[in-house]
Design an enzyme around this catalytic site. Structure first.
Site, PDB file in Angstrom:
ATOM      1  N   CYS A 105       0.857  -1.197   0.000  1.00  0.00           N
ATOM      2  CA  CYS A 105       0.000   0.000   0.000  1.00  0.00           C
ATOM      3  C   CYS A 105       0.885   1.237   0.000  1.00  0.00           C
ATOM      4  CB  CYS A 105      -0.935  -0.022   1.194  1.00  0.00           C
ATOM      5  SG  CYS A 105      -0.049  -0.139   2.724  1.00  0.00           S
TER       6      CYS A 105
HETATM    7  C1  UN1 Z   1       0.893  -2.572   3.429  1.00  0.00           C
HETATM    8  O1  UN1 Z   1       1.270  -2.746   2.268  1.00  0.00           O
HETATM    9  O2  UN1 Z   1      -0.314  -2.765   3.747  1.00  0.00           O
HETATM   10  O3  UN1 Z   1       5.834   0.428   5.287  1.00  0.00           O
HETATM   11  C2  UN1 Z   1       1.772  -2.168   4.558  1.00  0.00           C
HETATM   12  C3  UN1 Z   1       5.804  -0.588   4.579  1.00  0.00           C
HETATM   13  C4  UN1 Z   1       5.503  -1.908   5.238  1.00  0.00           C
HETATM   14  C5  UN1 Z   1       4.048  -2.081   5.436  1.00  0.00           C
HETATM   15  C6  UN1 Z   1       3.205  -1.965   4.223  1.00  0.00           C
HETATM   16  N1  UN1 Z   1       6.206  -1.960   6.505  1.00  0.00           N
HETATM   17  O4  UN1 Z   1       6.008  -0.554   3.376  1.00  0.00           O
END
Ligand code: UN1
Length: 512
Positions: free
Chosen positions: A285
Site C-alpha cells: 500500500c
Molecule cells: C501494506 O502494504 O499494507 O511500510 C503495509 C511498509 C511496510 C508495510 C506496508 N512496513 O512498506
C-alpha cells in the site's frame, strides 16, 4: 503435499461450507493449502465466542498479558525461517523480504510487551478539595480484523498484538490467498498461551465476511473493526461500522508520490524509486505511484531509472531478486487492466509490458508457470489520467514533471489519497515545505515511500483511510477507550463548576 486448513473458533475447528485452493503464484500448479471457507453465521458465532472469552482475558493483569506478547515474539523469532519460507511459497514475496516481514512481528511484540507494564492512565487534579480524578484505558471488547495478503503476517500483527495486549479478544479474517501463512501465525500466537476464544481465525470470502460482520455488529458482539485493503471495500466497511456508531481502523490504498528536486542526489533517488516502485512487485500500500520530477533533471532521471529497472532481477522469490510474481491470479488480472490505462500520450520507457512468458521473456527468464510481470515505467502521466489518479497495485510507476515546488505539492496531493510520500532533496527547506504541504500521513526524505518502521504511526488520510493510526503508542487509542473516574472523599456533595473556591484577581492592575 498441500495442507488442509479450516477456521478455528474457541480453540476448535469450525465448519466449512466451501473449499478454496491457495496457490503458489510462482508455480501456479502447486496448491499450498486447501482452505475450508466458513459462512457468515460462523463469523458471527466467532464474535460471540470472542465476547465470552474477552471478559476473562480483560481480568488478566496487563503485565501478564505483556508476558504472553513476549512469548509470541520469542515463538515467532524461533520459527522465523519456516514462517518466512511459507510466506514466500504462498504469496511469492522474495525470501529476504519475507524474513523482514517476520522480523516486523517480533519488533511489534518487542514494543508492546513493555506496554503491558505501562498502559498508563493519569491522575488529574480536581477543581475541588478532597476529590481525586483518574483516567484508565479500558479494552474496547472484541476486535474483528480483516486483513490483506500482501503482508500476510506483519500487518495482521499490527492489529493482533496491541489488541490482545490491551485486553481485547480478536476474530481475525485473513485473505484467502494467504490463508496458510495466517494459519501458521495463529498457531504461534496460541502456543504462547492465549486462552481459547481470545484469538479466533475465520477463513471466509468477502461477501460472507461482510454479512457476518453485519450480524455481529447488530448483535453487539464487535466493538472495533480493523480493515486493511482497498479504498473501495474500506469505504463499505467504514459505512457499516459507522451505522453501528463505531469508527473502524482503516488502512487503505495509496497513490504515493515521490518528488525529485533539482538538488537531489539522482543516483540515490533512482535506487529509492526502484525499491519503492518494484520491490514486492509494487504490491505494498506504500508502493510508489508517481515520480514527480523537476523538469531540469527529468530526462537524466528517466534515463537512469529505466536502466535500473531493466537490470533489476525478477524471478524465483526463493532467490535474491528484487521482485517475484504477483500475489495471486486476482491481482494479476486486475494489474492487466491497469496496463490498459496506458494512453497514446504516454511513453513506456522500459520495453515490454504484461506477463513474462516464452513469447515475452525477460532476458533468459520466461516466467514458467508463475504470475510474473514485466516492470513498467510510464513517462508523461498527468492529472486526469487514470494512471495518475488511481492506485495501480503492481509493478507500474508513472513519471510526471514539474517546474515549481508549489506545483510539485499540488501534483502530489491531487489523486486524493494520503498514505505515504517521499522527497529527494539536499535542501532542508524543501524537505520541510514538502512535509507541511503534502497530505500524506507519512513522509520520507531521501528514502523509499515504503518500509515504515514498526513503532511510528502508520496510516493515511483522504482515500487512504479515516485518520486512524496503527503502530507504536498511537494504536492504543484504537484498542482502548478512555474511562474517566472521579472520587470524592470529602463526605459532602461538592458540585462541579458550582462549589469551586474563587480567587478574585485585580484585573485592572497595570504596571506603573
Ligand atoms: C501494506 O502494504 O499494507 O511500510 C503495509 C511498509 C511496510 C508495510 C506496508 N512496513 O512498506
Amino acid at each position: 503435499m498441500s495442507r488442509q486448513i479450516v477456521s478455528i473458533v474457541g480453540g476448535k475447528d469450525a465448519e466449512a461450507v466451501s473449499t478454496y485452493d491457495s496457490v503458489n503464484p510462482a508455480r501456479t500448479g502447486e496448491v499450498v493449502a486447501k482452505v475450508g471457507l466458513a459462512d457468515a453465521d460462523t463469523f458471527a458465532a466467532a464474535c460471540r465466542t470472542a465476547k465470552e472469552a474477552q471478559r476473562e482475558w480483560a481480568k488478566v493483569p496487563a503485565p501478564v498479558r505483556g508476558r504472553v506478547i513476549a512469548s509470541i515474539g520469542r515463538l515467532v523469532e524461533a520459527n522465523a525461517e519456516r514462517l518466512a519460507a511459507l510466506v514466500t511459497e504462498e504469496i511469492g514475496k522474495p525470501y529476504g523480504e519475507a524474513l523482514g516481514e517476520v522480523r516486523e512481528i517480533v519488533d511489534t511484540c518487542d514494543f508492546f510487551l513493555g506496554e503491558g507494564r505501562r498502559l498508563y492512565g493519569q491522575t488529574v487534579p480536581s477543581e475541588m478539595p478532597d476529590k481525586n480524578l483518574f483516567t484508565f484505558r479500558t479494552p474496547v471488547g472484541v476486535a474483528a480484523v480483516i486483513t490483506a495478503g500482501n503482508f500476510p503476517v506483519a500487518v495482521p500483527s499490527w492489529y493482533l498484538v496491541p489488541a490482545l495486549l490491551c485486553g481485547n479478544a480478536v476474530v481475525w479474517k485473513p485473505a484467502e490467498y494467504a490463508a496458510a501463512s495466517a494459519h501458521a501465525m495463529y498457531q504461534l500466537f496460541v502456543a504462547a498461551g492465549l486462552p481459547d476464544g481470545v484469538l479466533n481465525i475465520v477463513f471466509a470470502d468477502g461477501a460472507e465476511t461482510f454479512r457476518g460482520l453485519e450480524l455481529a455488529l447488530g448483535a453487539g458482539s464487535v466493538q472495533k473493526v480493523g480493515f486493511t485493503g482497498s479504498s473501495e471495500v474500506g469505504r463499505k466497511v467504514g459505512e457499516l461500522a459507522g451505522r453501528h456508531l463505531q469508527s473502524a481502523c482503516l488502512e487503505l490504498g495509496g497513490k504515493n508520490p515521490m518528488v525529485i528536486m533539482p538538488d537531489a542526489d539522482l543516483d540515490l533517488a533512482v535506487e529509492g524509486a526502484l525499491f519503492s516502485g518494484f520491490g514486492t512487485a509494487g504490491q505494498r500500500c506504500t508502493s510508489l505511484g508517481t515520480v514527480i520530477v523537476h523538469e531540469s533533471v527529468h530526462d537524466a532521471f528517466v534515463e537512469r531509472f529505466a536502466r535500473a529497472v531493466e537490470s533489476a532481477r525478477i524471478g524465483d522469490p526463493r532467490a535474491e531478486v528484487l521482485a517475484g510474481p504477483l500475489l495471486d491470479r486476482k491481482f494479476a488480472d486486475r494489474y492487466e487492466e491497469y496496463l490498459t490505462w496506458i494512453e497514446p500520450h504516454h511513453r513506456v520507457v522500459t520495453g515490454a509490458t504484461g506477463r513474462i512468458t516464452k513469447d515475452s521473456p525477460r532476458g533468459g527468464f520466461d516466467g514458467g508457470e508463475g504470475l510474473y510481470y514485466h516492470p513498467v515505467v510510464v513517462d508523461g502521466v498527468r492529472p486526469g489520467d487514470r494512471l495518475f489518479m488511481e492506485e495501480t497495485f503492481g509493478p507500474i510507476v508513472g513519471v510526471a514533471s514539474f517546474a515549481t515546488m508549489d506545483e510539485a505539492i499540488e501534483l502530489a496531493n491531487l489523486p486524493g489519497y494520503g498514505l505515504s510520500s517521499s522527497i529527494y532533496t539536499t535542501d532542508a527547506r524543501h524537505a520541510f515545505r514538502f512535509r507541511e504541504g503534502v497530505s500524506a500521513g507519512m513522509v520520507s526524505v531521501n528514502n523509499s515511500t515504503s518500509g515504515a518502521e514498526a513503532h511510528l504511526p502508520f496510516g493515511g488520510n483522504g482515500k487512504s483511510g479515516n485518520g486512524s493510526r496503527q503502530s507504536g503508542m498511537w494504536v492504543l487509542d484504537q484498542f482502548t477507550r478512555w474511562q474517566a473516574m472521579n472520587w470524592d472523599h470529602s463526605g459532602r456533595l461538592q458540585k462541579a463548576q458550582m462549589d469551586v473556591a474563587e480567587i478574585v484577581p485585580d484585573l485592572d492592575f497595570r504596571l506603573a
